[in-house]
Design an enzyme around this catalytic site. Structure first.
Site, PDB file in Angstrom:
ATOM      1  N   GLU A 203       0.853  -1.194   0.000  1.00  0.00           N
ATOM      2  CA  GLU A 203       0.000   0.000   0.000  1.00  0.00           C
ATOM      3  C   GLU A 203       0.890   1.245   0.000  1.00  0.00           C
ATOM      4  OE1 GLU A 203      -0.225   2.216   2.659  1.00  0.00           O
ATOM      5  OE2 GLU A 203       1.116   1.144   4.010  1.00  0.00           O
ATOM      6  N   PHE A 204       0.372   2.295  -0.650  1.00  0.00           N
ATOM      7  CA  PHE A 204       1.120   3.562  -0.680  1.00  0.00           C
ATOM      8  C   PHE A 204       0.266   4.690  -0.124  1.00  0.00           C
ATOM      9  CE2 PHE A 204       2.926   0.949  -4.097  1.00  0.00           C
ATOM     10  CZ  PHE A 204       4.254   0.924  -3.693  1.00  0.00           C
TER      11      PHE A 204
ATOM     12  N   GLU B  66      -1.694   8.800   5.313  1.00  0.00           N
ATOM     13  CA  GLU B  66      -2.762   9.142   6.244  1.00  0.00           C
ATOM     14  C   GLU B  66      -3.180  10.583   5.989  1.00  0.00           C
ATOM     15  OE1 GLU B  66      -1.814   7.970  10.289  1.00  0.00           O
ATOM     16  OE2 GLU B  66      -0.921   6.138   9.490  1.00  0.00           O
TER      17      GLU B  66
ATOM     18  N   LYS C 203       8.231  -1.207  -2.099  1.00  0.00           N
ATOM     19  CA  LYS C 203       7.571  -0.505  -0.993  1.00  0.00           C
ATOM     20  C   LYS C 203       8.593   0.095  -0.015  1.00  0.00           C
ATOM     21  CE  LYS C 203       4.897   0.860   2.165  1.00  0.00           C
ATOM     22  NZ  LYS C 203       3.933   1.903   2.155  1.00  0.00           N
TER      23      LYS C 203
ATOM     24  N   PHE D 265       7.769  16.732  -1.018  1.00  0.00           N
ATOM     25  CA  PHE D 265       8.601  16.179   0.055  1.00  0.00           C
ATOM     26  C   PHE D 265       9.909  16.937   0.244  1.00  0.00           C
ATOM     27  CE2 PHE D 265       6.591  12.548   2.077  1.00  0.00           C
ATOM     28  CZ  PHE D 265       5.388  12.618   1.397  1.00  0.00           C
TER      29      PHE D 265
ATOM     30  N   GLY E 104      11.442  20.875   8.280  1.00  0.00           N
ATOM     31  CA  GLY E 104      10.640  20.986   9.498  1.00  0.00           C
ATOM     32  C   GLY E 104      11.283  20.300  10.677  1.00  0.00           C
TER      33      GLY E 104
ATOM     34  N   CYS F 215       5.263   4.782   9.426  1.00  0.00           N
ATOM     35  CA  CYS F 215       6.008   4.166   8.319  1.00  0.00           C
ATOM     36  C   CYS F 215       7.461   4.617   8.198  1.00  0.00           C
ATOM     37  CB  CYS F 215       5.267   4.423   7.019  1.00  0.00           C
ATOM     38  SG  CYS F 215       3.738   3.488   6.936  1.00  0.00           S
TER      39      CYS F 215
ATOM     40  N   ARG G 149       1.560   8.019  16.191  1.00  0.00           N
ATOM     41  CA  ARG G 149       2.688   7.080  16.223  1.00  0.00           C
ATOM     42  C   ARG G 149       3.967   7.767  15.717  1.00  0.00           C
ATOM     43  NH1 ARG G 149      -0.020   2.041  13.185  1.00  0.00           N
ATOM     44  NH2 ARG G 149      -0.981   3.750  12.053  1.00  0.00           N
TER      45      ARG G 149
HETATM   46  C1  UDX Z   1       0.301  -0.245   8.605  1.00  0.00           C
HETATM   47  C2  UDX Z   1       0.999  -1.321   7.793  1.00  0.00           C
HETATM   48  O1  UDX Z   1       0.108  -2.358   7.510  1.00  0.00           O
HETATM   49  C3  UDX Z   1       2.213  -1.761   8.493  1.00  0.00           C
HETATM   50  O2  UDX Z   1       2.911  -2.647   7.717  1.00  0.00           O
HETATM   51  C4  UDX Z   1       3.035  -0.559   8.699  1.00  0.00           C
HETATM   52  O3  UDX Z   1       4.288  -0.915   9.119  1.00  0.00           O
HETATM   53  C5  UDX Z   1       2.347   0.352   9.631  1.00  0.00           C
HETATM   54  O4  UDX Z   1       1.201   0.765   9.009  1.00  0.00           O
HETATM   55  P1  UDX Z   1      -1.539   0.084  10.247  1.00  0.00           P
HETATM   56  O5  UDX Z   1      -2.780  -0.298   9.538  1.00  0.00           O
HETATM   57  O6  UDX Z   1      -1.204   1.518  10.298  1.00  0.00           O
HETATM   58  O7  UDX Z   1      -0.345  -0.733   9.670  1.00  0.00           O
HETATM   59  O8  UDX Z   1      -1.476  -0.512  11.705  1.00  0.00           O
HETATM   60  P2  UDX Z   1      -2.636  -0.630  12.754  1.00  0.00           P
HETATM   61  O9  UDX Z   1      -3.513   0.547  12.682  1.00  0.00           O
HETATM   62  O10 UDX Z   1      -1.971  -1.009  14.019  1.00  0.00           O
HETATM   63  O11 UDX Z   1      -3.497  -1.844  12.195  1.00  0.00           O
HETATM   64  C6  UDX Z   1      -3.209  -3.182  12.316  1.00  0.00           C
HETATM   65  C7  UDX Z   1      -4.491  -3.890  12.753  1.00  0.00           C
HETATM   66  O12 UDX Z   1      -4.310  -5.291  12.744  1.00  0.00           O
HETATM   67  C8  UDX Z   1      -4.937  -3.498  14.146  1.00  0.00           C
HETATM   68  O13 UDX Z   1      -6.259  -3.037  14.120  1.00  0.00           O
HETATM   69  C9  UDX Z   1      -4.797  -4.787  14.941  1.00  0.00           C
HETATM   70  O14 UDX Z   1      -5.759  -4.909  15.962  1.00  0.00           O
HETATM   71  C10 UDX Z   1      -4.970  -5.821  13.860  1.00  0.00           C
HETATM   72  N1  UDX Z   1      -4.397  -7.144  14.163  1.00  0.00           N
HETATM   73  C11 UDX Z   1      -3.132  -7.256  14.597  1.00  0.00           C
HETATM   74  C12 UDX Z   1      -5.178  -8.269  13.951  1.00  0.00           C
HETATM   75  O15 UDX Z   1      -6.336  -8.183  13.579  1.00  0.00           O
HETATM   76  N2  UDX Z   1      -4.610  -9.489  14.190  1.00  0.00           N
HETATM   77  C13 UDX Z   1      -3.354  -9.644  14.642  1.00  0.00           C
HETATM   78  O16 UDX Z   1      -2.910 -10.760  14.853  1.00  0.00           O
HETATM   79  C14 UDX Z   1      -2.581  -8.477  14.852  1.00  0.00           C
HETATM   80  C1  UDX Z   2       3.912   7.557   4.112  1.00  0.00           C
HETATM   81  C2  UDX Z   2       4.034   7.442   2.585  1.00  0.00           C
HETATM   82  O1  UDX Z   2       3.944   8.763   2.006  1.00  0.00           O
HETATM   83  C3  UDX Z   2       2.959   6.541   2.026  1.00  0.00           C
HETATM   84  O2  UDX Z   2       3.129   6.384   0.626  1.00  0.00           O
HETATM   85  C4  UDX Z   2       3.066   5.187   2.725  1.00  0.00           C
HETATM   86  O3  UDX Z   2       2.065   4.307   2.284  1.00  0.00           O
HETATM   87  C5  UDX Z   2       2.972   5.348   4.225  1.00  0.00           C
HETATM   88  O4  UDX Z   2       3.971   6.260   4.680  1.00  0.00           O
HETATM   89  P1  UDX Z   2       2.361   8.867   5.820  1.00  0.00           P
HETATM   90  O5  UDX Z   2       3.335   8.386   6.844  1.00  0.00           O
HETATM   91  O6  UDX Z   2       0.902   8.690   6.058  1.00  0.00           O
HETATM   92  O7  UDX Z   2       2.672   8.181   4.407  1.00  0.00           O
HETATM   93  O8  UDX Z   2       2.570  10.448   5.614  1.00  0.00           O
HETATM   94  P2  UDX Z   2       3.530  11.383   4.730  1.00  0.00           P
HETATM   95  O9  UDX Z   2       2.686  12.425   4.108  1.00  0.00           O
HETATM   96  O10 UDX Z   2       4.394  10.613   3.822  1.00  0.00           O
HETATM   97  O11 UDX Z   2       4.406  12.101   5.853  1.00  0.00           O
HETATM   98  C6  UDX Z   2       5.312  11.366   6.677  1.00  0.00           C
HETATM   99  C7  UDX Z   2       6.075  12.305   7.575  1.00  0.00           C
HETATM  100  O12 UDX Z   2       6.971  13.099   6.827  1.00  0.00           O
HETATM  101  C8  UDX Z   2       5.200  13.274   8.366  1.00  0.00           C
HETATM  102  O13 UDX Z   2       5.680  13.365   9.697  1.00  0.00           O
HETATM  103  C9  UDX Z   2       5.380  14.593   7.658  1.00  0.00           C
HETATM  104  O14 UDX Z   2       5.227  15.699   8.508  1.00  0.00           O
HETATM  105  C10 UDX Z   2       6.819  14.466   7.178  1.00  0.00           C
HETATM  106  N1  UDX Z   2       7.097  15.305   5.985  1.00  0.00           N
HETATM  107  C11 UDX Z   2       6.510  15.025   4.800  1.00  0.00           C
HETATM  108  C12 UDX Z   2       8.015  16.347   6.090  1.00  0.00           C
HETATM  109  O15 UDX Z   2       8.576  16.613   7.173  1.00  0.00           O
HETATM  110  N2  UDX Z   2       8.308  17.076   4.972  1.00  0.00           N
HETATM  111  C13 UDX Z   2       7.728  16.818   3.763  1.00  0.00           C
HETATM  112  O16 UDX Z   2       8.044  17.529   2.800  1.00  0.00           O
HETATM  113  C14 UDX Z   2       6.800  15.761   3.677  1.00  0.00           C
END
Ligand code: UDX
Ligand code: UDX
Length: 434
Positions: free
Chosen positions: A151-152, A155, A204, A249, A253, A260, A327
């Protein structure tokens, strides 16, 4: 085609809801019963713009369901998207125990051919481990395939990222798996890139680490700007005009956070080292990012000298705007440092205060939460901007000035124009600008 989504966290819930939105029949499951109860009623357990509307619409349409029963979810689906989390272990590597647990469950419930798709960010070779685990534990001689479809989603814009993707990466090793995934993503067929599984897994990790490097690089340049007469905003603009670099990007800041970038950078460094590759480039990036916090705290000290007993307003707790996710948020590290110094903090965020209360409860005399930015800055000796929410960009700074004991802003995201805030009487510190 029946799709099962295992793990309805930030990634899984968006994936499930959006898969339903593009016409599939989806069932989502999670070990946390509350998430399933909420989702079944059309409520998202996290804040993600646009998600709840689609959740409600697809529940109503009848092609989206949620269940607490993992076994039944597995049995009823032909394609399973594994979206459980992969937390960071002490050595930086990803903890794959949830993925292993789910793989064993899939093996036990293999009642018909299934395609198991890894969506979470995982180390290269994980799909091979999933395949081996399912083969070892399956009870019947039934065929299955594994695939990687990283996934890309970002949030805050996850729904539109899903519905208008730049690319869909499909890592497969059989024709059958390729055809199923191509069918699922039929709507986006012009953006599909089919690779082998190792390649998809590396795409990824490599993408996230590259973006993290880009942010580190501009932050490093901001340090240079602070020691000279250069302006990082213009440096970034000037660099970004080159299409080979691109303007995205390059926002300097307080450093990147989130579930991630920090974790994936460390995980990729560990994977590379375990394979005998020198990964110092990524390790240095991690250090540069961590140093952002110290640089920010130094600015607060420069403004306030002694931090003990100072009243400090902290605006922005989520790791980025438009999410309640904290997180690895820079705010956590800054707050910890200021608590150690003995400051009194009043925190405000439009969406993330409930999550932050679990880490910094209000019982501590040094911590309180405000109902608005104006309440947060009342009698404060300084105001910190940690996240660039629109609400902070649009603040009535005259009113802020009136409320504060000392008119000092330390801005970790460059949301204000220096000359404008200074004209209003503020002492203003930002990133890479005079
Ligand atoms: C994502 C990506 O999937 C992960 O690889 C990345 O490193 C972090 O972001 P994310 O969806 O943000 O994960 O994590 P989280 O919100 O913690 O969701 C994971 C879910 O899986 C939770 O709701 C947790 O309760 C659930 N879970 C976990 C299960 O249902 N079964 C399990 O055994 C473990
Ligand atoms: C990231 C990847 O962009 C997405 O493709 C992947 O699936 C999950 O991880 P996310 O962590 O949700 O997404 O947010 P992102 O917009 O990428 O920002 C990550 C962090 O970088 C934030 O703390 C943001 O404040 C920081 N950031 C981003 C900067 O400091 N400067 C920038 O120019 C862009």
């Amino acid at each position: 085609m029946k799709i099962g989504v295992i793990g309805t966290g930030y990634v899984g819930l968006v994936t499930g809801v959006c898969m339903a939105e593009i016409g599939h029949d989806v069932i989502g499951t999670d070990v946390v019963a509350e998430k399933i109860d909420l989702a079944s009623q059309g409520t998202s357990h996290m804040y993600e713009p646009g998600l709840e509307e689609l959740l409600k619409a697809n529940l109503k349409r009848g092609n989206l369901h949620f269940s607490k029963d993992l076994d039944k979810t597995i049995q009823s689906a032909e394609v399973l998207f594994v979206c459980v989390n992969t937390p960071q272990r002490e050595d930086g590597s990803a903890d794959m125990s949830y993925v292993e647990g789910v793989s064993r469950k899939i093996a036990e419930n293999l009642n018909d051919y299934k395609l198991v798709v890894e969506k979470s960010t995982v180390p290269v070779k994980t799909s091979q481990w999933i395949k081996r685990t399912i083969s070892l534990y399956k009870r019947k001689e039934i065929d299955f395939d594994v695939a990687s479809n990283p996934e890309f989603l970002r949030e805050g814009t996850a729904v539109s990222d899903f519905l208008e993707p730049d690319r869909i990466i499909i890592g497969v090793e059989t024709e059958r798996a390729r055809k199923i995934l191509e069918k699922i993503y039929e709507k986006f067929k012009d953006r599909v890139l089919v690779t082998n599984i190792d390649t998809a897994e590396i795409i990824k990790h490599a993408s996230n680490s590259f973006l993290a490097l880009k942010i580190c690089y501009i932050n490093l340049m901001s340090e240079l700007c602070e020691k000279t007469h250069a302006d990082i905003e213009l440096v970034a603009r000037g660099m970004g005009l080159d299409p080979r670099i691109g303007k995205q990007f390059l926002r300097a800041g307080i450093g990147f956070g989130g579930s991630c970038f920090p974790k994936d950078l460390r995980a990729l460094a560990k994977i590379g080292e375990d394979l005998g590759v020198n990964m110092n480039l990524l390790k240095d990036a991690d250090k540069i990012n961590l140093k952002r916090i110290e640089i920010f705290v130094e600015k607060i000290k420069k403004a306030l000298w002694i931090l003990k007993d100072k009243k400090i307003a902290v605006l922005g707790l989520s790791f980025k705007p438009e999410t309640d996710d904290i997180r690895e948020s820079p705010s956590i590290k800054v707050i910890k440092r200021l608590l150690e110094e003995g400051s009194f903090l009043r925190l405000y965020d439009p969406k993330a205060m409930e999550n932050m209360r679990k880490i910094f409860p209000e019982e501590s005399p040094q911590i309180s939460y405000a109902k608005s930015p104006y309440e947060a800055v009342k009698d404060a000796n300084a105001l910190l901007i940690i996240t660039e929410w629109d609400e902070f960009i649009d603040l009535d700074l005259k009113r802020i000035n009136d409320e504060m004991a000392n008119s000092i802003i330390i801005d970790g995201r460059n949301i204000y124009i220096p000359s404008k805030v200074r004209d209003l009487g503020f002492e203003y510190y930002s990133v890479g600008r005079q």
